[in-house]
Motif scaffolding. Sequence first.
Motif, PDB file in Angstrom:
ATOM      1  N   UNK A   1       0.849  -1.166   0.071  1.00 37.35           N
ATOM      2  CA  UNK A   1      -0.064   0.038  -0.075  1.00 37.35           C
ATOM      3  C   UNK A   1       0.942   1.143   0.064  1.00 37.35           C
ATOM      4  N   UNK A   2       0.438   2.299  -0.564  1.00 34.89           N
ATOM      5  CA  UNK A   2       1.180   3.565  -0.580  1.00 34.89           C
ATOM      6  C   UNK A   2       0.166   4.491  -0.559  1.00 34.89           C
ATOM      7  N   UNK A   3       0.835   5.629   0.440  1.00 32.86           N
ATOM      8  CA  UNK A   3      -0.119   6.666   0.707  1.00 32.86           C
ATOM      9  C   UNK A   3       0.807   7.813   0.240  1.00 32.86           C
ATOM     10  N   UNK A   4      -0.094   8.597  -0.471  1.00 34.71           N
ATOM     11  CA  UNK A   4       0.496   9.950  -1.242  1.00 34.71           C
ATOM     12  C   UNK A   4      -0.102  11.289  -0.464  1.00 34.71           C
ATOM     13  N   UNK A   5       0.674  12.258  -0.169  1.00 38.06           N
ATOM     14  CA  UNK A   5       0.391  13.222   0.427  1.00 38.06           C
ATOM     15  C   UNK A   5       0.891  14.315  -0.388  1.00 38.06           C
ATOM     16  N   UNK A   6      -0.257  15.181  -1.037  1.00 33.49           N
ATOM     17  CA  UNK A   6       0.515  16.167  -1.797  1.00 33.49           C
ATOM     18  C   UNK A   6       0.403  17.794  -1.056  1.00 33.49           C
ATOM     19  N   UNK A   7       1.240  18.499  -1.262  1.00 34.35           N
ATOM     20  CA  UNK A   7       1.297  19.835  -0.660  1.00 34.35           C
ATOM     21  C   UNK A   7       1.816  20.943  -1.646  1.00 34.35           C
ATOM     22  N   UNK A   8       1.440  22.022  -1.340  1.00 35.13           N
ATOM     23  CA  UNK A   8       2.391  23.238  -2.063  1.00 35.13           C
ATOM     24  C   UNK A   8       1.307  23.953  -2.899  1.00 35.13           C
ATOM     25  N   UNK A   9       0.052  23.519  -2.818  1.00 36.89           N
ATOM     26  CA  UNK A   9      -0.812  24.484  -3.594  1.00 36.89           C
ATOM     27  C   UNK A   9      -1.505  25.661  -2.818  1.00 36.89           C
ATOM     28  N   UNK A  10      -1.891  26.416  -3.433  1.00 34.83           N
ATOM     29  CA  UNK A  10      -2.447  27.716  -2.737  1.00 34.83           C
ATOM     30  C   UNK A  10      -2.955  28.748  -3.904  1.00 34.83           C
ATOM     31  N   UNK A  11      -2.889  30.039  -3.667  1.00 33.77           N
ATOM     32  CA  UNK A  11      -3.389  30.957  -4.253  1.00 33.77           C
ATOM     33  C   UNK A  11      -2.238  31.712  -4.867  1.00 33.77           C
ATOM     34  N   UNK A  12      -2.182  31.840  -6.033  1.00 29.53           N
ATOM     35  CA  UNK A  12      -1.096  32.664  -6.720  1.00 29.53           C
ATOM     36  C   UNK A  12      -1.544  33.747  -7.747  1.00 29.53           C
ATOM     37  N   UNK A  13      -0.901  34.711  -8.289  1.00 30.96           N
ATOM     38  CA  UNK A  13      -1.348  35.596  -9.261  1.00 30.96           C
ATOM     39  C   UNK A  13      -0.937  34.906 -10.621  1.00 30.96           C
ATOM     40  N   UNK A  14      -1.719  35.390 -11.775  1.00 35.73           N
ATOM     41  CA  UNK A  14      -1.252  35.031 -12.932  1.00 35.73           C
ATOM     42  C   UNK A  14       0.290  35.275 -13.367  1.00 35.73           C
ATOM     43  N   UNK A 107      -2.324   0.951  -8.237  1.00 31.95           N
ATOM     44  CA  UNK A 107      -2.549   2.416  -8.699  1.00 31.95           C
ATOM     45  C   UNK A 107      -2.816   3.150  -7.357  1.00 31.95           C
ATOM     46  N   UNK A 108      -2.261   4.202  -7.186  1.00 34.83           N
ATOM     47  CA  UNK A 108      -2.800   5.044  -5.813  1.00 34.83           C
ATOM     48  C   UNK A 108      -2.847   6.521  -6.171  1.00 34.83           C
ATOM     49  N   UNK A 109      -3.905   7.364  -5.372  1.00 37.18           N
ATOM     50  CA  UNK A 109      -4.065   8.700  -5.627  1.00 37.18           C
ATOM     51  C   UNK A 109      -3.977   9.184  -4.153  1.00 37.18           C
ATOM     52  N   UNK A 110      -3.424  10.535  -4.341  1.00 36.36           N
ATOM     53  CA  UNK A 110      -3.382  11.508  -3.200  1.00 36.36           C
ATOM     54  C   UNK A 110      -4.670  11.929  -3.197  1.00 36.36           C
ATOM     55  N   UNK A 111      -4.698  12.851  -2.001  1.00 39.86           N
ATOM     56  CA  UNK A 111      -6.255  13.503  -1.481  1.00 39.86           C
ATOM     57  C   UNK A 111      -6.277  14.619  -2.365  1.00 39.86           C
ATOM     58  N   UNK A 112      -5.271  15.351  -2.919  1.00 39.57           N
ATOM     59  CA  UNK A 112      -5.409  16.506  -3.841  1.00 39.57           C
ATOM     60  C   UNK A 112      -5.048  17.751  -3.100  1.00 39.57           C
ATOM     61  N   UNK A 113      -4.586  18.840  -3.882  1.00 38.46           N
ATOM     62  CA  UNK A 113      -4.213  19.989  -3.418  1.00 38.46           C
ATOM     63  C   UNK A 113      -4.567  21.194  -4.377  1.00 38.46           C
ATOM     64  N   UNK A 114      -5.051  22.237  -3.945  1.00 41.34           N
ATOM     65  CA  UNK A 114      -5.836  23.303  -4.672  1.00 41.34           C
ATOM     66  C   UNK A 114      -4.906  24.166  -5.426  1.00 41.34           C
ATOM     67  N   UNK A 115      -4.743  24.386  -6.458  1.00 40.70           N
ATOM     68  CA  UNK A 115      -4.197  25.667  -6.930  1.00 40.70           C
ATOM     69  C   UNK A 115      -5.367  26.561  -7.447  1.00 40.70           C
ATOM     70  N   UNK A 116      -5.088  28.118  -7.267  1.00 43.17           N
ATOM     71  CA  UNK A 116      -6.095  28.824  -7.725  1.00 43.17           C
ATOM     72  C   UNK A 116      -5.191  29.989  -8.085  1.00 43.17           C
TER      73      UNK A 116
END
Length: 119
Positions: A1-14, A107-116
């Motif tokens: 079993x593989x656990x994936x954790x994403x990080x680094x998303x956030x709000x950024x200007x174009x 196949x494994x998926x992380x929980x996701x991180x939002x990029x805006x």
Amino acid sequence: QVQLVESGGGLVHAGGSLRLSCAASGRALSSYAMGWYRQVPGKQRELVAGITALGGLNYLDAVKGRFSISRDNAKNIVYLQMDSLKLEDTAAYYCNAKKRTLDGEYEYWGQGTQVTVST
């Protein structure tokens, strides 16, 4: 079993940059093909960037020249460097690990991180 954790998303200007990280635990990632996908509400999840176990790369045409995927097998982390961000890059970004063996495909998926990306 593989656990994936994403990080680094956030709000950024174009025009800005973000670096996403995908940290894995449970198994070494070195034998897995890794990918970053993104999804916006109402649309299918799409592959943004992929890197094979041997280091082969592929990118969605819309991000070529702006995004870069890399892996650090010693740290068990995969990165997605995103530069020159555009409004249309706004999405939830997901890390994916995939491996095919004689026993089948894993196949494994992380929980996701939002990029805006904003104006």
